[in-house]
Each structure stands twice: as structure tokens, then as C-alpha cells.
Design a protein around this motif. Structure first.
Motif, PDB file in Angstrom:
ATOM      1  N   MET A 158       0.842  -1.177   0.000  1.00 56.89           N
ATOM      2  CA  MET A 158       0.000   0.000   0.000  1.00 56.89           C
ATOM      3  C   MET A 158       0.889   1.243   0.000  1.00 56.89           C
ATOM      4  N   THR A 159       0.819   2.010  -1.056  1.00 60.30           N
ATOM      5  CA  THR A 159       1.570   3.257  -1.145  1.00 60.30           C
ATOM      6  C   THR A 159       0.677   4.405  -0.684  1.00 60.30           C
ATOM      7  N   VAL A 160       1.221   5.242   0.161  1.00 60.74           N
ATOM      8  CA  VAL A 160       0.469   6.375   0.695  1.00 60.74           C
ATOM      9  C   VAL A 160       0.948   7.640   0.006  1.00 60.74           C
ATOM     10  N   LYS A 161       0.005   8.468  -0.426  1.00 62.99           N
ATOM     11  CA  LYS A 161       0.304   9.728  -1.110  1.00 62.99           C
ATOM     12  C   LYS A 161      -0.252  10.896  -0.315  1.00 62.99           C
ATOM     13  N   ILE A 162       0.454  12.019  -0.387  1.00 66.43           N
ATOM     14  CA  ILE A 162      -0.069  13.284   0.124  1.00 66.43           C
ATOM     15  C   ILE A 162      -0.522  14.043  -1.113  1.00 66.43           C
ATOM     16  N   ARG A 163      -1.821  14.311  -1.212  1.00 68.11           N
ATOM     17  CA  ARG A 163      -2.361  14.910  -2.431  1.00 68.11           C
ATOM     18  C   ARG A 163      -3.514  15.841  -2.121  1.00 68.11           C
ATOM     19  N   LEU A 164      -4.088  16.421  -3.177  1.00 64.58           N
ATOM     20  CA  LEU A 164      -5.195  17.356  -3.029  1.00 64.58           C
ATOM     21  C   LEU A 164      -6.513  16.654  -3.312  1.00 64.58           C
ATOM     22  N   ALA A 165      -7.533  16.950  -2.515  1.00 62.09           N
ATOM     23  CA  ALA A 165      -8.905  16.477  -2.745  1.00 62.09           C
ATOM     24  C   ALA A 165      -9.757  17.713  -2.994  1.00 62.09           C
ATOM     25  N   ARG A 166     -10.501  17.710  -4.087  1.00 62.95           N
ATOM     26  CA  ARG A 166     -11.250  18.902  -4.472  1.00 62.95           C
ATOM     27  C   ARG A 166     -12.592  18.998  -3.748  1.00 62.95           C
ATOM     28  N   LEU A 167     -12.902  20.201  -3.288  1.00 63.41           N
ATOM     29  CA  LEU A 167     -14.186  20.526  -2.689  1.00 63.41           C
ATOM     30  C   LEU A 167     -14.679  21.802  -3.353  1.00 63.41           C
ATOM     31  N   GLY A 168     -15.771  22.354  -2.872  1.00 62.91           N
ATOM     32  CA  GLY A 168     -16.300  23.591  -3.425  1.00 62.91           C
ATOM     33  C   GLY A 168     -17.285  23.308  -4.541  1.00 62.91           C
ATOM     34  N   CYS A 169     -17.771  24.348  -5.146  1.00 63.92           N
ATOM     35  CA  CYS A 169     -18.752  24.185  -6.210  1.00 63.92           C
ATOM     36  C   CYS A 169     -18.118  24.529  -7.558  1.00 63.92           C
ATOM     37  N   LYS A 170     -18.928  24.492  -8.587  1.00 67.23           N
ATOM     38  CA  LYS A 170     -18.454  24.748  -9.939  1.00 67.23           C
ATOM     39  C   LYS A 170     -17.852  26.152 -10.044  1.00 67.23           C
ATOM     40  N   HIS A 171     -16.669  26.238 -10.644  1.00 68.53           N
ATOM     41  CA  HIS A 171     -15.927  27.484 -10.830  1.00 68.53           C
ATOM     42  C   HIS A 171     -15.492  28.126  -9.513  1.00 68.53           C
ATOM     43  N   ARG A 172     -15.527  27.403  -8.425  1.00 70.69           N
ATOM     44  CA  ARG A 172     -15.144  27.916  -7.108  1.00 70.69           C
ATOM     45  C   ARG A 172     -14.412  26.803  -6.348  1.00 70.69           C
ATOM     46  N   PRO A 173     -13.257  26.342  -6.867  1.00 69.40           N
ATOM     47  CA  PRO A 173     -12.585  25.198  -6.247  1.00 69.40           C
ATOM     48  C   PRO A 173     -11.963  25.548  -4.895  1.00 69.40           C
ATOM     49  N   PHE A 174     -11.884  24.525  -4.075  1.00 72.38           N
ATOM     50  CA  PHE A 174     -11.269  24.600  -2.764  1.00 72.38           C
ATOM     51  C   PHE A 174     -10.692  23.211  -2.525  1.00 72.38           C
ATOM     52  N   TYR A 175      -9.466  23.124  -2.067  1.00 73.87           N
ATOM     53  CA  TYR A 175      -8.812  21.816  -1.945  1.00 73.87           C
ATOM     54  C   TYR A 175      -8.405  21.528  -0.509  1.00 73.87           C
ATOM     55  N   ARG A 176      -8.507  20.270  -0.127  1.00 69.79           N
ATOM     56  CA  ARG A 176      -7.946  19.787   1.128  1.00 69.79           C
ATOM     57  C   ARG A 176      -6.659  19.055   0.796  1.00 69.79           C
ATOM     58  N   VAL A 177      -5.648  19.236   1.625  1.00 70.22           N
ATOM     59  CA  VAL A 177      -4.421  18.462   1.503  1.00 70.22           C
ATOM     60  C   VAL A 177      -4.638  17.226   2.373  1.00 70.22           C
ATOM     61  N   VAL A 178      -4.654  16.058   1.731  1.00 71.01           N
ATOM     62  CA  VAL A 178      -5.004  14.830   2.437  1.00 71.01           C
ATOM     63  C   VAL A 178      -3.930  13.774   2.261  1.00 71.01           C
ATOM     64  N   VAL A 179      -3.933  12.827   3.178  1.00 73.18           N
ATOM     65  CA  VAL A 179      -3.118  11.628   3.070  1.00 73.18           C
ATOM     66  C   VAL A 179      -4.085  10.512   2.699  1.00 73.18           C
ATOM     67  N   ALA A 180      -3.788   9.827   1.588  1.00 79.18           N
ATOM     68  CA  ALA A 180      -4.700   8.792   1.107  1.00 79.18           C
ATOM     69  C   ALA A 180      -3.908   7.679   0.449  1.00 79.18           C
ATOM     70  N   ASP A 181      -4.541   6.520   0.349  1.00 84.00           N
ATOM     71  CA  ASP A 181      -3.967   5.401  -0.383  1.00 84.00           C
ATOM     72  C   ASP A 181      -3.868   5.796  -1.853  1.00 84.00           C
ATOM     73  N   GLU A 182      -2.822   5.353  -2.511  1.00 82.10           N
ATOM     74  CA  GLU A 182      -2.585   5.710  -3.911  1.00 82.10           C
ATOM     75  C   GLU A 182      -3.724   5.253  -4.823  1.00 82.10           C
TER      76      GLU A 182
END
Length: 113
Positions: A1-25
């Protein structure tokens, strides 16, 4: 299992907001996460303090146990001073002669051995 630190997108259309998350690849971009370690708002001003927020102790922990940041997160961590810059590789020269690959420091421009 490789773990990545990446961005997860939130927000609405044309208004992005990202969480920095740790998740499985293998999990989806907005799918199951192990831990949320910060956020990134690209619509804030470049000098605004609310543009990026990270939990430094948790980022250091995940990097120490082998989590790999994606390119965009790696740039954020470099700007925050948590990781050193990537070393650049010089191949060839301007006059067309091929030389061996040399590692060059991106900060000083000196050739590293």
C-alpha cells in the motif's frame, strides 16, 4: 500500500477549494482519506495568509514514514520550507557534445557529485 499526500477537491463549480489529504494511492481523488492535514484555496491572493494552511507536525510525520507527495503538494511543501528542492539534472551541453549526467543544485547552480 503506497500512501500519497495529495489534493482532494471541494467547493462548487468554478469555485474550487482543496484539502491536503493523506490517502492510499489507489483511492479516488475525492474518495476515502486517511487524514486531512491542511487546505489550499487557489482563489485567494498570492500573499494572503489564508491561501494555504498545513499541519506541519503531521506533514513531517507522514513524510518520515514514507508518504510520497504529488507534484503540486511538493511545490507547496517546498514553499513552506518543509522539504528541500529537487536537484536538477544537466544532460549534454550547448555545443552538442554529450557528457555524463551531472546533478546541479537549483539554489546555487553548483554541480553536485
Amino acid at each position: 500500500m503506497t500512501v500519497k499526500i495529495r489534493l482532494a477537491r471541494l467547493g462548487c463549480k468554478h469555485r474550487p477549494f482543496y484539502r491536503v489529504v493523506v490517502a492510499d494511492e489507489k483511492s479516488r481523488r475525492d474518495g476515502k482519506q486517511i487524514e486531512v492535514i491542511g487546505f489550499y484555496d487557489p482563489l485567494q491572493g498570492k500573499e494572503d495568509a489564508n491561501r494555504v494552511s498545513l499541519k506541519f507536525d503531521r506533514v513531517k510525520y507522514w513524510l518520515s514514514v514514507g508518504a510520497q507527495p504529488t507534484d503540486s503538494v511538493e511545490n507547496m511543501l517546498f514553499r513552506a520550507g518543509l522539504i528541500p528542492p529537487k536537484s536538477m539534472v544537466v544532460k549534454g551541453s550547448k555545443n552538442g557534445q554529450q557528457s555524463t549526467s551531472q546533478h546541479v543544485s537549483p539554489i546555487t547552480g553548483e554541480i553536485l557529485n
